[in-house]
Design an enzyme around this catalytic site. Structure first.
Site, PDB file in Angstrom:
ATOM      1  N   ASP A 159       0.820  -1.205   0.000  1.00 14.15           N
ATOM      2  CA  ASP A 159       0.000   0.000   0.000  1.00 14.15           C
ATOM      3  C   ASP A 159       0.856   1.257   0.000  1.00 14.15           C
ATOM      4  O   ASP A 159       1.554   1.537   0.976  1.00 14.15           O
ATOM      5  CB  ASP A 159      -0.915  -0.010   1.227  1.00 14.15           C
ATOM      6  CG  ASP A 159      -1.878   1.159   1.249  1.00 14.15           C
ATOM      7  OD1 ASP A 159      -2.090   1.770   0.188  1.00 14.15           O
ATOM      8  OD2 ASP A 159      -2.420   1.453   2.324  1.00 14.15           O
ATOM      9  N   ASP A 357      -1.751   6.288  -6.349  1.00 15.10           N
ATOM     10  CA  ASP A 357      -2.053   5.366  -5.260  1.00 15.10           C
ATOM     11  C   ASP A 357      -2.231   3.951  -5.788  1.00 15.10           C
ATOM     12  O   ASP A 357      -2.930   3.737  -6.780  1.00 15.10           O
ATOM     13  CB  ASP A 357      -3.326   5.830  -4.537  1.00 15.10           C
ATOM     14  CG  ASP A 357      -3.679   4.958  -3.361  1.00 15.10           C
ATOM     15  OD1 ASP A 357      -2.776   4.605  -2.579  1.00 15.10           O
ATOM     16  OD2 ASP A 357      -4.873   4.611  -3.211  1.00 15.10           O
TER      17      ASP A 357
END
Length: 477
Positions: A159, A357
């Protein structure tokens, strides 16, 4: 005469070559049949175990294999449209989580003097939520690495929107189901609790002390959380190279559907993230198609390929976790859109800007920018049969009778003058097995724009932290 003809031919060829390099790519082809074929085979995917997945054989010492969610988690959905709706639901929660964490940072709430009440691994009385980038079940890409000595091989979510690394640990007061056995700290000779006066402990957004040992807590936007001891451990790559003393949360109370993963590896820009802790000057990944069971790599200290499209990385002084990119505009079919550069600019208050992201699926653009982009794309696809929208997608097409279609090229433009042209499959995607394709961008009322992983698929994304640059290299998985 022959010499003059040859010279004229050479000039013509040279002029054509220069022209082709400077002329924007106006259209690109989408292979409709190939995209639909992937949706028909999604339900045959199954959970891969350690024996079914080969360890990384890449030459770099700090290299990990990267697997899409489908590689380790067999879907429970009845059809591809149901799977798509579930993904989009997770994605909305993810985006809200990213925005909430940014809001807390801007308002000075993220780093709070209030500490959670931590008693017998209970999380009910935690007073200050720390909203992280990952939300429940939103992990879309995983890696497998060794934790401890001897190393226990575990699947971990990757992440870029998080800094704190953590995994589930025994004894478990409350643990969700994961693919691998729960990590046993007592069996690791390299396990070492951190004291409260260490810099790692003080770098946490929320921590508590108990008998001079550091306790951590990370909660997510949907109510999921992890609570436990903050420790250091040895992390092993691909069964050989290892890094000692990596700060990681050992969670004894964890709640959330993290889809079989043992925990999370944070790739954000903060001091506790994995790249920061191993002093990596760069890292890169290539996100394979989410409907694929193939793998790619996550590589540390790898250089940006010479043929990459580069863009400046921008730092947000209010929150160092997110990676902001210097975007100045968008184009469709080679024509720049009438969208102000200020739409993409990060201001001095930490608001606005564009982040990239790994956990967000669909790119979000401010309302004005999105509608301008959408309208330009619709104008260039007016000959394609349209159909009803699906969930957050408002521009969809019925391509059931097509094998391939030509669509306008969509490009991002950066503050260094470079252009990143997306392949058609990264913005016109199937949402069912019947041939419905949708334009994979979405509007947001937030000032923050996000480049999601659908747009990144099949592209090696390189983060050069030392030179504040990011690179995009097509077909480099």
């Amino acid at each position: 005469m022959a010499q003059r003809v040859s010279f004229f031919f050479f000039l013509t060829l040279s002029f054509t070559s220069v022209l082709s390099r400077n002329t924007p790519l106006r259209h690109t082809t989408l292979d409709v049949s190939a995209s639909i074929h992937k949706t028909l085979s999604f339900d045959s995917q199954s959970i891969n175990t350690l024996n079914q997945i080969e360890e990384s054989t890449a030459s770099a010492s700090l290299t990990l294999q990267l697997h899409p969610r489908s590689s380790i988690h067999k879907t429970t959905h009845n059809d591809y449209k149901e799977l798509t709706l579930a993904r989009l639901g997770r994605d909305s929660v993810r985006v809200n989580s990213l925005q909430t964490r940014l809001d807390l940072a801007i308002n000075g709430v993220l780093k709070s003097d209030l500490k959670p009440v931590y008693n017998e691994f209970s999380a009910e009385e935690l007073e200050v939520p720390v909203i992280s980038g990952t939300s429940q079940g939103s992990g879309e890409y995983f890696t497998r690495l060794g934790i401890g000595h001897p190393p226990s091989q575990l699947y971990m979510v990757l992440d870029t929107g998080s800094d704190v690394n953590w995994l589930q640990c025994a004894p478990c007061a409350d643990c969700y189901q994961q693919t691998d056995p729960i990590f046993e700290p007592a069996l690791s000779s390299s396990y070492s609790p951190l004291t409260c006066n260490t810099q790692q402990c003080k770098s946490l957004d929320v921590f508590q002390c108990r008998n001079d040992t550091c306790l951590y807590e990370v909660s997510y936007g949907d109510g999921s959380y992890t609570v436990g001891d903050f420790v250091t451990e040895t992390v092993t790559f691909g069964g050989s190279a290892s890094v000692d003393n990596v700060a990681i949360g050992c969670g004894h109370s964890n709640e959330g559907l993290f889809v079989g993963a043992a925990g999370l590896i944070g790739l954000g820009g903060g001091s506790l993230s994995f790249p920061s802790q191993i002093n990596a000057t760069s890292f890169s990944y290539c996100l394979v198609d989410r409907d694929s069971d193939s793998a790619s790599t996550l590589e540390f200290d790898s250089v940006i390929p010479p043929n990459a499209v580069t863009a400046p990385l921008v730092r947000n002084e209010k929150l160092d976790t997110y990676y902001y990119i210097g975007v100045t505009g968008l184009s469709v079919a080679g024509e720049m859109l009438k969208v102000s550069e200020s739409t993409f600019k990060l201001n001095s208050d930490g608001e606005g800007g564009v982040i990239i992201d790994s956990g967000t699926a669909v790119t979000r653009l401010q309302n004005g920018a999105y509608y301008t982009l959408r309208d330009a794309f619709k104008k260039g696809t007016k000959d394609l049969p349209s159909t009803d929208g699906v969930a957050l997608f408002d521009t969809c097409y019925d391509l059931s009778k097509k094998k391939s279609v030509e669509v306008p090229t969509v490009s991002f433009h950066f503050s260094n003058g470079k252009e990143w042209a997306l392949p058609a499959k990264n913005y016109l995607i199937p949402v069912d097995s019947a041939g419905t394709f949708c334009f994979a961008f979405a509007p947001t009322s937030s000032a923050l724009s996000i480049i999601g992983n659908v747009q990144q698929q099949g592209t090696r994304v390189s983060y050069d932290l030392g030179h504040s640059a990011i690179g995009f290299t097509a077909n480099k998985c």
